[in-house]
Design a protein around this motif. Structure first.
Motif, mmCIF file in Angstrom:
data_model
loop_
_atom_site.group_PDB
_atom_site.id
_atom_site.type_symbol
_atom_site.label_atom_id
_atom_site.label_comp_id
_atom_site.label_asym_id
_atom_site.label_seq_id
_atom_site.Cartn_x
_atom_site.Cartn_y
_atom_site.Cartn_z
ATOM 1 N N TRP A 56 131.248 -52.983 74.860
ATOM 2 C CA TRP A 56 131.534 -52.163 76.177
ATOM 3 C C TRP A 56 132.943 -52.308 76.613
ATOM 4 O O TRP A 56 133.691 -51.476 76.850
ATOM 5 C CB TRP A 56 130.388 -52.415 77.151
ATOM 6 N N ASP A 91 126.609 -51.603 73.174
ATOM 7 C CA ASP A 91 126.259 -51.033 74.417
ATOM 8 C C ASP A 91 126.234 -49.622 74.352
ATOM 9 O O ASP A 91 125.623 -49.008 73.531
ATOM 10 C CB ASP A 91 127.460 -51.520 75.254
ATOM 11 N N ASP A 92 126.475 -48.850 75.386
ATOM 12 C CA ASP A 92 126.080 -47.458 75.860
ATOM 13 C C ASP A 92 126.769 -46.548 74.659
ATOM 14 O O ASP A 92 127.639 -46.980 73.987
ATOM 15 C CB ASP A 92 126.548 -46.967 77.084
ATOM 16 N N TYR A 132 121.409 -51.332 73.522
ATOM 17 C CA TYR A 132 121.329 -50.805 75.055
ATOM 18 C C TYR A 132 120.337 -49.605 75.518
ATOM 19 O O TYR A 132 120.687 -48.725 74.732
ATOM 20 C CB TYR A 132 122.874 -50.719 75.219
ATOM 21 N N CYS A 140 124.311 -44.757 81.991
ATOM 22 C CA CYS A 140 125.587 -44.529 82.453
ATOM 23 C C CYS A 140 126.469 -43.476 81.725
ATOM 24 O O CYS A 140 127.226 -42.964 82.657
ATOM 25 C CB CYS A 140 126.079 -45.821 83.031
ATOM 26 N N GLY A 141 126.518 -43.517 80.522
ATOM 27 C CA GLY A 141 127.378 -42.750 79.769
ATOM 28 C C GLY A 141 126.606 -41.476 79.505
ATOM 29 O O GLY A 141 126.973 -40.613 78.541
ATOM 30 N N LYS A 166 119.842 -54.890 76.326
ATOM 31 C CA LYS A 166 120.496 -54.843 77.585
ATOM 32 C C LYS A 166 119.955 -53.452 78.350
ATOM 33 O O LYS A 166 120.237 -52.178 77.671
ATOM 34 C CB LYS A 166 122.036 -54.612 77.407
ATOM 35 N N ASP A 168 119.796 -50.884 81.736
ATOM 36 C CA ASP A 168 120.919 -50.510 82.549
ATOM 37 C C ASP A 168 120.075 -49.688 83.686
ATOM 38 O O ASP A 168 118.763 -49.630 83.555
ATOM 39 C CB ASP A 168 121.832 -50.022 82.081
ATOM 40 N N CYS A 200 120.072 -55.330 83.786
ATOM 41 C CA CYS A 200 121.456 -54.899 84.223
ATOM 42 C C CYS A 200 121.207 -53.908 85.384
ATOM 43 O O CYS A 200 121.451 -52.885 85.257
ATOM 44 C CB CYS A 200 122.216 -54.256 82.954
ATOM 45 N N TRP A 202 122.809 -54.817 88.240
ATOM 46 C CA TRP A 202 124.118 -55.049 89.141
ATOM 47 C C TRP A 202 123.884 -55.961 90.321
ATOM 48 O O TRP A 202 124.666 -55.795 91.307
ATOM 49 C CB TRP A 202 124.804 -53.663 89.594
ATOM 50 N N ARG A 219 121.965 -59.324 85.517
ATOM 51 C CA ARG A 219 123.349 -59.057 86.297
ATOM 52 C C ARG A 219 123.184 -59.370 87.596
ATOM 53 O O ARG A 219 122.297 -59.147 88.336
ATOM 54 C CB ARG A 219 123.716 -57.778 85.822
ATOM 55 N N ASP A 223 130.322 -54.197 87.719
ATOM 56 C CA ASP A 223 130.670 -54.540 86.311
ATOM 57 C C ASP A 223 131.914 -55.456 86.811
ATOM 58 O O ASP A 223 132.847 -55.385 87.630
ATOM 59 C CB ASP A 223 131.255 -53.145 85.703
ATOM 60 N N MET A 262 129.888 -59.794 81.244
ATOM 61 C CA MET A 262 130.574 -60.140 79.997
ATOM 62 C C MET A 262 132.097 -60.597 80.086
ATOM 63 O O MET A 262 132.518 -60.375 81.117
ATOM 64 C CB MET A 262 130.195 -59.025 79.209
HETATM 65 C C1 GLA Z 1 127.118 -50.069 83.397
HETATM 66 C C2 GLA Z 1 126.928 -51.328 83.000
HETATM 67 C C3 GLA Z 1 127.955 -51.775 82.144
HETATM 68 C C4 GLA Z 1 128.237 -51.097 80.792
HETATM 69 C C5 GLA Z 1 127.998 -49.343 81.215
HETATM 70 C C6 GLA Z 1 127.846 -48.592 80.225
HETATM 71 O O1 GLA Z 1 128.510 -49.799 84.237
HETATM 72 O O2 GLA Z 1 127.076 -52.328 84.020
HETATM 73 O O3 GLA Z 1 127.990 -53.145 81.583
HETATM 74 O O4 GLA Z 1 126.811 -51.052 80.078
HETATM 75 O O5 GLA Z 1 127.206 -49.153 82.188
HETATM 76 O O6 GLA Z 1 127.740 -47.255 80.341
#
Ligand code: GLA
Length: 407
Positions: A56, A91-92, A132, A140-141, A166, A168, A200, A202, A219, A223, A262
């Motif tokens: 990511w 990741d995403d 992910y 998130c994507g 992972k 999210d 994850c 946040w 997390r 980010d 990360m």
């Molecule tokens: C969130 C996560 C990031 C990453 C993005 C991917 O923001 O916290 O670490 O995985 O999504 O879209």
């Protein structure tokens, strides 16, 4: 008489039965409301903080199988694998659509060989395969999330040979975070495969209070972004993230780690000095060391930071205790991490814009002043001799001196 008493007895019987059923229901619903599900069985994984690479920070949604294969190769040829990095995490944005059975499929253009083949490739390089997903309707994507498909997705990941998830928190609606992550954790355990769960969320619902019973790492913030200091949308620079970790040391333990996000080492937004400080502090925090740079094209300075064996050994210390900030005087800080065998890892941090002397006192390490201890500078790779009572060093602007102190 008979004709009157029979219906009356029947009616009485029904009332007694109904009341009994109602009270049972009330007891059951009370138990349901009051009792959280029992803690999950510890999956036995991540006894030291996980180490690996994630796509990511450098590549965002630009992921495909060529990149992942190239990175797996580079993890071996660069010495990252030998230094302890294991997980290669996509990741995403790897996702395509769900098929007619609801099974999640990879994007066929980006991953034409499929995820099983990619997992096999990663494993053939002596590495582990991470993926992910998201506890909501969409990632998130904007790709399909796992909400309502948790068990099905966990089975699919296991069939692909996934070793790390992972998970999210975008588009998660009004779900309770602990319950949502608990479901995925149970689903992963039900596959019978060893899969690390990276939560994850946040830090929104203080996961350090509950996630130790649910996953392997969580997390603690939004980010990271590739800057020494600052806040941008939901992202924070390294110093802002570090400040949020200072009080979380009681929650880290083998198998269960605070995750300050990360690494940005090698991504170009900070100086070498700053990246060294970032990496040192992550090691002190017993943080997962998940590189986030382009491994196949990293320069010598980046590689020297990411593969410093003595700093990695601090991160991976089997005692699993996270560092505490024992003093903060303006821009000058001292962080201490107890190590197995009675030693201490120490970071003298200078957040200021000019070099400065930073002093370590034995009392900050819970050592008697009379105790003699060997002091080693981990970035210089040099012993600085046997010391007593205190040690002082000159620390560069935005730099650290990282020590191992051994009585
Ligand atoms: C969130 C996560 C990031 C990453 C993005 C991917 O923001 O916290 O670490 O995985 O999504 O879209």
């Amino acid at each position: 008489m008979d004709r009157v008493s029979k219906p009356a007895a029947w009616l009485l019987g029904r009332i007694v039965l109904t009341l009994a059923a109602l009270s049972l229901l009330m007891v059951a619903s009370l138990a349901h409301a009051d009792d959280p599900p029992p803690p999950l069985k510890d999956n036995g994984l991540a006894r030291t903080p996980p180490m690996g690479w994630n796509s990511w920070n450098k590549f965002a949604c630009e992921v495909d199988e060529a990149l992942i294969r190239k990175t797996a190769d580079a993890m071996v040829s660069s010495g990252m694998r030998e230094a302890g990095y294991q997980y290669v995490v996509i990741d995403d944005c790897w996702h395509g659509a769900r098929d007619a059975h609801g099974d999640i499929q990879p994007d066929p253009k980006r991953f034409p060989s499929g995820m099983k083949a990619l997992g096999d490739y990663i494993h053939s390089r002596g590495l582990k395969f991470g993926i992910y997903s998201d506890a909501g309707l969409k990632t998130c994507g904007g790709r399909p999330g796992s909400w309502g498909h948790e068990y099905q997705d966990a089975q699919q990941y296991a069939a692909w040979g996934v070793d790390y998830l992972k998970y999210d928190w975008c588009m998660a609606g009004t779900q309770d975070a602990r319950s949502a992550y608990y479901i995925m954790s149970s689903a992963l355990q039900a596959t019978g495969r060893d899969i690390v769960l990276s939560i994850c969320e946040w830090g929104t619902s203080k996961p350090w209070l509950w996630a130790g019973d649910v996953g392997n790492l969580w997390r603690t913030t939004g980010d990271i972004y590739d800057k020494w200091e600052g806040v941008r949308d939901y992202s924070s620079g390294v110093m802002n993230i570090v400040d949020k970790q200072a009080e979380l040391y009681p929650y880290a333990r083998p198998g269960h780690w605070n995750d300050p996000d990360m690494l940005e080492v090698g991504n170009g937004g900070m100086t070498t000095e700053e990246y060294r400080s970032h990496f040192s502090l992550w090691a002190m925090l017993a943080a997962p060391l998940i590189a986030g740079n382009d491994i196949a094209n990293m320069d010598a300075a980046t590689k020297a930071i990411l593969t410093n064996r003595e700093v990695i050994a601090v991160d991976q210390d089997p005692l699993g205790q996270q560092a505490r900030r024992v003093s903060k005087t303006g821009d000058l800080e001292v962080w201490i991490r107890p190590l197995q065998g009675g030693g201490r890892a120490v970071v003298l941090l200078n957040r200021g814009s000019a070099p400065a002397q930073v002093r370590l006192d034995w009392s900050q390490m819970d050592y008697p002043l009379t105790l003699k201890a060997k002091v080693r500078d981990l970035w210089a790779g040099k012993d600085v001799g046997v010391q007593q009572a205190r040690y002082q060093a000159n620390v560069a602007s935005h730099g650290v001196v990282m020590l191992k102190v051994q009585p």
